[in-house]
Design a protein around this motif. Sequence first.
Motif, short mmCIF file in Angstrom:
data_model
loop_
_atom_site.label_atom_id
_atom_site.label_comp_id
_atom_site.label_asym_id
_atom_site.label_seq_id
_atom_site.Cartn_x
_atom_site.Cartn_y
_atom_site.Cartn_z
N SER A 128 -4.43 -5.59 5.69
CA SER A 128 -4.99 -5.76 4.34
C SER A 128 -3.95 -6.34 3.38
O SER A 128 -4.28 -7.19 2.56
N GLU A 129 -2.69 -5.92 3.51
CA GLU A 129 -1.65 -6.50 2.65
C GLU A 129 -1.47 -7.99 2.94
O GLU A 129 -1.36 -8.80 2.02
N ARG A 184 8.68 -1.24 6.47
CA ARG A 184 9.69 -1.73 5.52
C ARG A 184 10.65 -2.73 6.18
O ARG A 184 11.08 -3.70 5.57
N LYS A 185 10.99 -2.50 7.46
CA LYS A 185 11.90 -3.39 8.18
C LYS A 185 11.29 -4.77 8.43
O LYS A 185 12.01 -5.70 8.78
N ASP A 186 9.99 -4.89 8.25
CA ASP A 186 9.31 -6.18 8.47
C ASP A 186 8.81 -6.81 7.17
O ASP A 186 8.08 -7.79 7.21
N TRP A 187 9.18 -6.25 6.05
CA TRP A 187 8.73 -6.81 4.78
C TRP A 187 9.15 -8.28 4.62
O TRP A 187 8.40 -9.08 4.08
N HIS A 188 10.34 -8.60 5.09
CA HIS A 188 10.80 -9.99 4.96
C HIS A 188 9.89 -10.95 5.73
O HIS A 188 9.66 -12.08 5.29
N VAL A 189 9.34 -10.50 6.85
CA VAL A 189 8.44 -11.34 7.64
C VAL A 189 7.12 -11.52 6.90
O VAL A 189 6.63 -12.64 6.75
N ALA A 190 6.55 -10.41 6.42
CA ALA A 190 5.30 -10.48 5.66
C ALA A 190 5.51 -11.32 4.41
O ALA A 190 4.65 -12.16 4.07
N PHE A 246 8.26 -11.87 -3.07
CA PHE A 246 6.98 -11.69 -2.37
C PHE A 246 6.89 -10.34 -1.66
O PHE A 246 5.84 -9.99 -1.14
N GLU A 247 7.97 -9.59 -1.64
CA GLU A 247 7.95 -8.25 -1.05
C GLU A 247 7.33 -7.23 -1.99
O GLU A 247 6.90 -6.16 -1.54
N SER A 248 7.28 -7.56 -3.29
CA SER A 248 6.69 -6.60 -4.23
C SER A 248 5.22 -6.43 -3.89
O SER A 248 4.51 -7.38 -3.59
N GLY A 249 4.78 -5.22 -3.90
CA GLY A 249 3.39 -4.92 -3.55
C GLY A 249 3.21 -4.54 -2.10
O GLY A 249 2.14 -4.06 -1.71
N LEU A 250 4.22 -4.76 -1.28
CA LEU A 250 4.12 -4.34 0.12
C LEU A 250 4.46 -2.86 0.19
O LEU A 250 5.51 -2.43 -0.25
#
Length: 128
Positions: A59-60, A25-31, A16-20
């Motif tokens: 928006s992401e 970047r350090k919060d991609w796991h949360v998103a 689910f991080e693809s496209g972020l």
Amino acid sequence: MQERFPQADQGDVNAFESGLIYSDRKDWHVAAAGIAAASREPGRPVRVVSWNIKDFSRSELRKGGVGLVDPDRLFSDWWPDQRQIVMPAVEKTLRELIDSGRRQPEHLVSMLKRERLFRLAKLVERNE
């Protein structure tokens, strides 16, 4: 936390991080965890709760079906319909902090303001 909120752990969310791109970047796991939750339960509201909302691209998150809110806004949103749950929880937390010695006794509104819960402090003040 695992017992109380078992669905909060979304497991491996790397896909689910693809496209972020625009979120920190350090919060991609949360998103990614929020996007994973939204994809697993379409139509159910999912929000990332963080003081660091500037680290997330709205928006992401929106594209992934996820909202973004800071804790003060979340508590304030809950207040009109859930005051009878929010107030005792906040009061209990303050008592526990005082009893553990991590906080000096202080007025509830002062503590809320110190914790940057300004909206909630105003709501509590109106009801004292």
